[in-house]
Design a protein around this motif. Structure first.
Motif, PDB file in Angstrom:
ATOM      1  N   LYS A 132       6.945   8.092 -28.294  1.00  0.00           N
ATOM      2  CA  LYS A 132       6.010   7.263 -27.523  1.00  0.00           C
ATOM      3  C   LYS A 132       6.357   7.255 -26.034  1.00  0.00           C
ATOM      4  O   LYS A 132       6.290   6.242 -25.357  1.00  0.00           O
ATOM      5  CB  LYS A 132       5.975   5.823 -28.062  1.00  0.00           C
ATOM      6  CG  LYS A 132       5.598   5.735 -29.536  1.00  0.00           C
ATOM      7  CD  LYS A 132       5.419   4.320 -29.968  1.00  0.00           C
ATOM      8  CE  LYS A 132       5.212   4.185 -31.477  1.00  0.00           C
ATOM      9  NZ  LYS A 132       4.284   5.154 -32.059  1.00  0.00           N
ATOM     10  N   GLY A 133       6.683   8.442 -25.539  1.00  0.00           N
ATOM     11  CA  GLY A 133       6.940   8.550 -24.108  1.00  0.00           C
ATOM     12  C   GLY A 133       7.648   9.836 -23.749  1.00  0.00           C
ATOM     13  O   GLY A 133       8.312  10.465 -24.570  1.00  0.00           O
ATOM     14  N   GLY A 173      -1.627  10.671 -21.136  1.00  0.00           N
ATOM     15  CA  GLY A 173      -1.446   9.276 -20.764  1.00  0.00           C
ATOM     16  C   GLY A 173      -1.422   8.321 -21.942  1.00  0.00           C
ATOM     17  O   GLY A 173      -0.603   7.387 -21.973  1.00  0.00           O
ATOM     18  N   TYR A 175      -0.126   8.552 -24.653  1.00  0.00           N
ATOM     19  CA  TYR A 175       1.161   8.623 -25.350  1.00  0.00           C
ATOM     20  C   TYR A 175       2.325   8.241 -24.426  1.00  0.00           C
ATOM     21  O   TYR A 175       3.479   8.487 -24.757  1.00  0.00           O
ATOM     22  CB  TYR A 175       1.367  10.029 -25.911  1.00  0.00           C
ATOM     23  CG  TYR A 175       0.178  10.516 -26.699  1.00  0.00           C
ATOM     24  CD1 TYR A 175      -0.101  10.003 -27.962  1.00  0.00           C
ATOM     25  CD2 TYR A 175      -0.696  11.453 -26.154  1.00  0.00           C
ATOM     26  CE1 TYR A 175      -1.210  10.435 -28.681  1.00  0.00           C
ATOM     27  CE2 TYR A 175      -1.808  11.886 -26.863  1.00  0.00           C
ATOM     28  CZ  TYR A 175      -2.059  11.366 -28.117  1.00  0.00           C
ATOM     29  OH  TYR A 175      -3.162  11.781 -28.828  1.00  0.00           O
ATOM     30  N   ASN A 176       1.989   7.663 -23.277  1.00  0.00           N
ATOM     31  CA  ASN A 176       3.003   7.240 -22.310  1.00  0.00           C
ATOM     32  C   ASN A 176       3.823   8.421 -21.790  1.00  0.00           C
ATOM     33  O   ASN A 176       5.023   8.323 -21.552  1.00  0.00           O
ATOM     34  CB  ASN A 176       3.939   6.184 -22.911  1.00  0.00           C
ATOM     35  CG  ASN A 176       4.790   5.492 -21.854  1.00  0.00           C
ATOM     36  OD1 ASN A 176       4.352   5.280 -20.721  1.00  0.00           O
ATOM     37  ND2 ASN A 176       6.005   5.144 -22.232  1.00  0.00           N
ATOM     38  N   THR A 178       4.082  11.001 -18.673  1.00  0.00           N
ATOM     39  CA  THR A 178       3.636  11.289 -17.319  1.00  0.00           C
ATOM     40  C   THR A 178       3.739  12.786 -17.062  1.00  0.00           C
ATOM     41  O   THR A 178       4.620  13.474 -17.589  1.00  0.00           O
ATOM     42  CB  THR A 178       4.462  10.536 -16.260  1.00  0.00           C
ATOM     43  OG1 THR A 178       5.816  11.003 -16.280  1.00  0.00           O
ATOM     44  CG2 THR A 178       4.433   9.030 -16.515  1.00  0.00           C
ATOM     45  N   GLY A 231       7.946   5.771 -13.230  1.00  0.00           N
ATOM     46  CA  GLY A 231       7.153   5.646 -14.444  1.00  0.00           C
ATOM     47  C   GLY A 231       5.668   5.418 -14.252  1.00  0.00           C
ATOM     48  O   GLY A 231       4.898   5.593 -15.197  1.00  0.00           O
ATOM     49  N   TYR A 232       5.240   5.009 -13.055  1.00  0.00           N
ATOM     50  CA  TYR A 232       3.806   4.758 -12.839  1.00  0.00           C
ATOM     51  C   TYR A 232       3.179   5.838 -11.964  1.00  0.00           C
ATOM     52  O   TYR A 232       2.127   5.649 -11.381  1.00  0.00           O
ATOM     53  CB  TYR A 232       3.605   3.369 -12.219  1.00  0.00           C
ATOM     54  CG  TYR A 232       2.193   2.841 -12.345  1.00  0.00           C
ATOM     55  CD1 TYR A 232       1.597   2.678 -13.591  1.00  0.00           C
ATOM     56  CD2 TYR A 232       1.445   2.520 -11.208  1.00  0.00           C
ATOM     57  CE1 TYR A 232       0.309   2.208 -13.706  1.00  0.00           C
ATOM     58  CE2 TYR A 232       0.142   2.047 -11.319  1.00  0.00           C
ATOM     59  CZ  TYR A 232      -0.420   1.894 -12.566  1.00  0.00           C
ATOM     60  OH  TYR A 232      -1.700   1.431 -12.681  1.00  0.00           O
ATOM     61  N   THR A 234       1.681   9.627 -12.065  1.00  0.00           N
ATOM     62  CA  THR A 234       1.260  10.734 -12.932  1.00  0.00           C
ATOM     63  C   THR A 234       0.051  11.430 -12.326  1.00  0.00           C
ATOM     64  O   THR A 234      -0.722  10.830 -11.576  1.00  0.00           O
ATOM     65  CB  THR A 234       0.960  10.231 -14.362  1.00  0.00           C
ATOM     66  OG1 THR A 234       0.887  11.357 -15.247  1.00  0.00           O
ATOM     67  CG2 THR A 234      -0.326   9.427 -14.427  1.00  0.00           C
TER      68      THR A 234
END
Length: 260
Positions: A132-133, A173, A175-176, A178, A231-232, A234
């Motif tokens: 999940k990332g 996106g 699936y978290n 980037t 993390g934010y 992308t």
């Protein structure tokens, strides 16, 4: 198995790739640095990564070939059971005018610079979706934006990377995961050594900071993009070019025309 994050770096044992591999190792990740041919440089990269502890590997593979990638991922699964970061750095550079370019050259540069990134992305997705990332970072170039005589093959391959970055950011996106890219200008590596030697005085005049970049400049950006602080971010293609926003060099076409 360890809880340390695992990063796969293609073209990870020379130039920018080596800087990325060592920098991420220093940041506390376990690194799988992939290389195609230069075993001496690969061993040196392993030595540098090991200085920071962790469980690092160097693996010889041709990332334009799916079967090679499958073997790599089998080793990754066995040793780590996870893949948190992909840095698709493998690439080649070369000048070829359209009328001089062979079909074989075009196929090769597209395969190394774009197809490898696509295949590696497909290979890591099952791990990242399960976790999940994840973080994916591609090697683009200023040549994807700024047309340069003699670089239709290279420029097209990097423009493909830009589109993969943007569409990948949207598709992954949920699936978290980037997806970003770094777009180097002229970075001092083996790949650019001849060009800097031949035209460095003219090229540096086009750079706002009046100097060429280092592999560490790229590695610093990659480290940020794969860190919690990035993390934010992308879908971005971020220049690492010292302000080199012009380029193009049309004089090459005139030089060629004089000889005809």
């Amino acid at each position: 198995m360890s809880n340390r994050k695992v990063a796969i770096v293609t073209g990870g044992t020379r130039g920018m790739g080596q800087a990325v591999s060592v920098t991420l190792a220093k940041a506390g990740m376990d690194i799988i640095a992939l290389y195609r041919s230069n075993e001496l440089s690969a061993k040196e990269t392993k030595r540098k990564m090991d200085e920071y502890g962790g469980n690092h590997k160097i693996i010889r593979a041709d990332v334009t070939i799916k079967s090679d990638i499958d073997v790599v991922m089998e080793q990754v699964n066995k040793a780590y059971g996870r893949a948190d970061v992909l840095v698709s750095n493998a690439g080649i550079f070369g000048f070829n005018f359209i009328e001089d370019m062979t079909e074989e050259y075009l196929d090769h540069i597209l395969a190394v610079n774009f197809k490898s990134a696509f295949l590696m992305t497909k290979a890591v997705l099952p791990y990242m979706k399960k976790q999940k990332g994840g973080r994916i970072v591609y090697a683009s170039s200023i040549s994807s934006h700024y047309a340069d005589c003699g670089l239709v093959g290279y420029g097209a391959s990097k423009a493909c990377i830009d589109m993969l970055t943007k569409i990948g950011a949207a598709e992954l996106g949920p699936y978290n995961i980037t997806v970003n890219a770094y777009a180097p200008g002229i970075i001092e590596t083996d790949m650019t050594a001849d060009m800097i030697h031949e035209r460095g005085e003219d090229q540096v005049k086009q750079i706002s900071l009046n100097k060429f970049g280092k592999g560490q400049d790229v590695a610093n950006l990659v480290q940020f993009l794969v860190s919690p602080e990035g993390g934010y971010i992308t879908g971005e293609i971020i220049g690492v070019d010292g302000g080199m926003l012009k380029v193009q060099n049309p004089y090459r076409a005139y030089e060629k025309a004089k000889d005809e």
